[in-house]
Design an enzyme around this catalytic site. Structure first.
Site: not given
Ligand code: NAI
Ligand code: AKG
Length: 486
Positions: A182, A236, A239, A257, A291
């Site tokens: 997903k 995030s 979630v 992660e 991240c």
């Molecule tokens: N560690 C990372 O690489 C990431 C961190 N983030 C953080 O999260 C914040 C919000 O970004 P979002 O896109 O809203 O992240 P999110 O955690 O809501 O979304 C990530 C994935 O989880 C899915 N998702 C959303 N709600 C869910 C639920 N209740 N159960 C299962 N899956 C669910 C989303 O559709 C997407 O596929 C960002 O501002 C950032 O701080 C966001 C994206 C990547």
């Molecule tokens: O720094 C990278 O190349 C990967 C970072 C990453 O895994 C993420 O932002 O989710």
């Protein structure tokens, strides 16, 4: 084909049991270009519970035969998919830049990384999966082997729409699992192009499935579905924790992660030119939406002013604009929601008394979701901008008197994903390697930038303490069996 055309709009379909199909909900949603307000990139399916159920059941059926194939045969499918993705780099990267705004050069780089991930894991199909362990019975043979988990649910974010799905799917597949992915809605079209490479490589029907739609709906269905044996998630913390609770309730394996608040330490013996360059690249590339992005910049007082000048000089050369335009260094935030989040953190920084040194404004307002690269100083470690993940192009400078204080401050975070130090002193390097609580510690290199053949993951609240990528992926995607033969 992964799309259909419906009243002049291009609609991306779900991929279930080897076929591209529309959701039985008959609902679609639009994926928007953050660089151009009003430009729709395309539409994706708002899937129903029934769609997800079909995908999970197909995966279960297909996994049996897939898991029995020789690893090298599974690897051949990944190699074919890699070759196809390589041919389509421009097309996939175009969709990525359109959907989430990273510059076209970065998008092509990420897609090439996807090709390398597929090739790396294809090779895993021919590597050892167990050990022979001497038994206390001299007539017996004791060894370990590994078996697939079954059907793995894959939930991915929008910031690396090619690399993250692939660094989860490729190891899942090579070790004999089937997957249902997903993807994040903001980048569902890019992900469907990756899945189409696996389809065109002839991967058997049902081994790979993709269902798009609401995270709250499909994501929760996934973790609670009886045919799903494990969940791997990047996104995030909120979630991630919800998924972990649900996974524990069902007793299935999970891997998370999540966020970071990654520090860079600049020592008084650092190469300041290098440190400033790496802080810019680590903190602001991809508009800070990694991240692993640098967020806190902890600088020794002896070099604070000189470092600050170098940083500001470089920041002033950053060009913000559409990622397709030649000369653009930094694209827009990935969505209106992300822009609002970033602006609200900038406002909070000002309100809490940090000094805005550079940037801080929304720009090109009539065009897209753009914000200037931003840097604060006179911040304290307790301020919100020094504690919470912003996920945008915002740096916070913090001044320290000693290296001990620097390390203590760097560790004063709920997160522990990645961290860098700039120093020429071996003692500083060793203290940092030993005492920094982060899954990735980098010396004289930016905090972002992950190598696919090395373990990746964080400490503290940044992950579920497992590791992805490299050979470490085998730990999550397989189960060990100890075999005793007599
Ligand atoms: N560690 C990372 O690489 C990431 C961190 N983030 C953080 O999260 C914040 C919000 O970004 P979002 O896109 O809203 O992240 P999110 O955690 O809501 O979304 C990530 C994935 O989880 C899915 N998702 C959303 N709600 C869910 C639920 N209740 N159960 C299962 N899956 C669910 C989303 O559709 C997407 O596929 C960002 O501002 C950032 O701080 C966001 C994206 C990547
Ligand atoms: O720094 C990278 O190349 C990967 C970072 C990453 O895994 C993420 O932002 O989710």
């Amino acid at each position: 084909m992964n799309t259909m055309t419906e009243s002049k709009k291009t609609v991306t379909l779900n991929y279930i049991n080897g076929e591209w199909v529309a959701s039985d909900s008959e609902q679609t949603a639009v994926s928007k270009n953050p660089a151009k307000i009003g430009e729709d990139v395309g539409y994706y399916q708002m899937s129903s519970s029934n769609d997800f159920d079909q995908a999970a059941v197909s995966a279960r059926k297909a996994q049996k035969a897939w898991g029995k194939l020789a690893g090298s045969v599974r690897g051949d499918y990944l190699l074919k998919a890699a070759a196809i993705l390589e041919e389509r780099i421009e097309d996939v990267a175009t969709a990525m830049t359109q959907e989430m705004g990273k510059t076209f050069a970065e998008a092509k780089g990420e897609t090439a990384r996807g090709v390398a991930i597929l090739r790396y894991y294809a090779g895993e199909g021919m590597r050892a999966i167990g050990d022979v362990i001497p038994s206390s019975d001299s007539d017996a043979l004791m060894f370990t082997t590994r078996v697939p988990l079954g059907v793995v649910g894959v939930i991915t974010p929008w910031n690396f729409p090619v690399a993250i799905p692939l660094w989860k799917m490729a190891p899942a597949l090579i070790y004999g699992n089937a997957v249902v992915v997903k993807p994040a809605s903001d980048t569902a079209i890019t992900c469907s192009k990756v899945i189409n490479c696996l389809h065109d490589a002839g991967i058997p029907a049902g081994v790979v499935n993709m269902v798009t739609g609401s995270g709250a709906k499909i994501g929760m269905e996934m973790v609670n579905h009886p045919e799903i044996d494990a969940i791997t998630f990047t996104g995030s913390n909120t979630v991630g924790k919800q998924l972990a609770h649900a996974a524990v309730d069902r007793g299935i394996k999970y891997q998370l992660e999540m966020g970071g608040k990654n520090p860079v330490i600049v020592a008084n013996d650092a190469d300041l030119e290098l440190a400033a360059e790496a802080t810019i690249s680590g903190g602001l590339k991809s508009t800070g939406q990694k991240c692993t992005a640098t967020s806190r910049v902890i600088v020794h007082k002896d070099v604070y002013e000189e470092f600050k000048e170098k940083l500001l000089t470089k920041m002033k050369t950053i060009t913000v604009g559409d990622g397709f335009e030649t000369g653009t260094w930094m694209g827009p935030c990935a969505s209106e929601g992300q822009l609002e989040t970033v602006l609200s953190y900038i406002e909070k920084g000002k309100q809490e008394g940090a000094k805005l040194l550079y940037g801080g404004n929304q720009v090109l307002k009539d065009q897209g979701y753009y914000v200037e690269p931003t840097v604060f100083e006179n911040a304290t470690p307790s301020m919100t901008i020094a504690r919470e993940e912003i996920f945008g192009p915002v740096l916070v400078l913090l001044k320290v008197d000693t290296m001990e204080e620097a390390l203590e401050m760097a560790n004063d975070s709920e997160y522990g994903l990645s961290a860098s130090i700039f120093t020429t002193n071996i003692g500083n390097m060793l203290s940092f390697i030993n005492e920094m609580d982060a899954g990735l510690v980098r010396i004289n290199a930016e905090s972002a930038g992950v190598e696919l053949q090395a373990p990746f993951g964080g400490m503290k609240q940044s992950s579920s303490h497992s590791r992805e990528q490299g050979r470490a992926a085998i730990e999550f995607f397989t189960s060990i069996k100890t075999v005793f033969v007599k």
